[in-house]
Design a protein around this motif. Structure first.
Motif, PDB file in Angstrom:
ATOM      1  N   HIS A 122       0.858  -1.184   0.000  1.00 23.40           N
ATOM      2  CA  HIS A 122       0.000   0.000   0.000  1.00 23.40           C
ATOM      3  C   HIS A 122       0.896   1.236   0.000  1.00 23.40           C
ATOM      4  O   HIS A 122       2.106   1.143   0.210  1.00 23.40           O
ATOM      5  N   TYR A 163       1.416   3.914   1.926  1.00 29.87           N
ATOM      6  CA  TYR A 163       2.209   4.225   3.115  1.00 29.87           C
ATOM      7  C   TYR A 163       3.350   3.217   3.270  1.00 29.87           C
ATOM      8  O   TYR A 163       4.483   3.589   3.585  1.00 29.87           O
ATOM      9  N   TYR A 172       1.298   9.770  -3.978  1.00 24.20           N
ATOM     10  CA  TYR A 172      -0.021   9.327  -4.418  1.00 24.20           C
ATOM     11  C   TYR A 172      -0.374   9.783  -5.833  1.00 24.20           C
ATOM     12  O   TYR A 172      -0.916   8.976  -6.607  1.00 24.20           O
ATOM     13  N   TRP A 232      -8.220  -3.187  -3.374  1.00 28.97           N
ATOM     14  CA  TRP A 232      -8.438  -2.863  -1.970  1.00 28.97           C
ATOM     15  C   TRP A 232      -8.267  -4.110  -1.124  1.00 28.97           C
ATOM     16  O   TRP A 232      -8.622  -5.214  -1.538  1.00 28.97           O
ATOM     17  N   SER A 246      -4.956  -3.699   5.636  1.00 22.35           N
ATOM     18  CA  SER A 246      -3.551  -3.447   5.962  1.00 22.35           C
ATOM     19  C   SER A 246      -3.170  -4.272   7.188  1.00 22.35           C
ATOM     20  O   SER A 246      -3.998  -5.003   7.742  1.00 22.35           O
ATOM     21  N   ARG A 267      -6.917  -2.061   8.591  1.00 20.30           N
ATOM     22  CA  ARG A 267      -7.635  -0.952   7.962  1.00 20.30           C
ATOM     23  C   ARG A 267      -7.698  -1.201   6.465  1.00 20.30           C
ATOM     24  O   ARG A 267      -6.821  -1.847   5.895  1.00 20.30           O
ATOM     25  N   ARG A 268      -8.688  -0.663   5.843  1.00 15.73           N
ATOM     26  CA  ARG A 268      -8.849  -0.802   4.395  1.00 15.73           C
ATOM     27  C   ARG A 268      -7.784   0.050   3.701  1.00 15.73           C
ATOM     28  O   ARG A 268      -7.635   1.238   3.989  1.00 15.73           O
ATOM     29  N   ALA A 269      -7.051  -0.552   2.780  1.00 17.28           N
ATOM     30  CA  ALA A 269      -5.982   0.147   2.079  1.00 17.28           C
ATOM     31  C   ALA A 269      -5.930  -0.317   0.629  1.00 17.28           C
ATOM     32  O   ALA A 269      -6.326  -1.446   0.315  1.00 17.28           O
ATOM     33  N   ARG A 270      -5.438   0.548  -0.227  1.00 24.67           N
ATOM     34  CA  ARG A 270      -5.258   0.190  -1.638  1.00 24.67           C
ATOM     35  C   ARG A 270      -3.854  -0.372  -1.800  1.00 24.67           C
ATOM     36  O   ARG A 270      -2.866   0.275  -1.447  1.00 24.67           O
TER      37      ARG A 270
END
Length: 115
Positions: free
Chosen positions: A27, A29, A51, A67, A70, A74-77
């Motif tokens: 992802h 981050y 980004y 998606w 993480s 948490r939901r992350a791309r």
């Protein structure tokens, strides 16, 4: 304490592609932290630069995203390298190597070389 350097323009895409090639899906981050970690914290990855770059690379077809959860659930791309991205990485790596070899000639130059 040494100051972190901003990533030079034009090099972040290469770092992102190489990081995804080696480490697999990440992802945003996580990518930033990995690049900073690999640089031994000499580089600072600006989120405001990362980004838009990820969006550009995805629009170009070099990376794809899905998606998912993480590490802290948490939901992350998550971004992954595509076949086109692997070809782009190879081309950019060759270009970077050619450029650094060319610049190295100037650092190796002596006064005798100009005669």
């Amino acid at each position: 304490m040494r100051m972190k350097k901003e990533v030079q323009q034009g090099t972040l895409a290469l770092m992102v592609l190489k990081t995804l090639a080696v480490l697999g899906p990440q992802h945003g981050y996580g990518l930033a932290k990995r690049i900073e970690q690999i640089s031994e914290d000499a580089l600072s990855v600006n989120q405001g630069t990362l980004y838009p770059l990820l969006l550009r690379l995805e629009n170009e077809g070099a990376i794809a995203s899905d998606w998912g959860p993480s590490a802290n659930n948490r939901r992350a791309r998550f971004y992954r390298l595509t076949a086109a991205g692997r070809r782009q990485l190879q081309a950019e790596t060759r270009s970077w190597q050619e450029t650094t070899a060319l610049i190295a000639r100037f650092f190796d130059m002596t006064a005798e070389d100009s005669r």
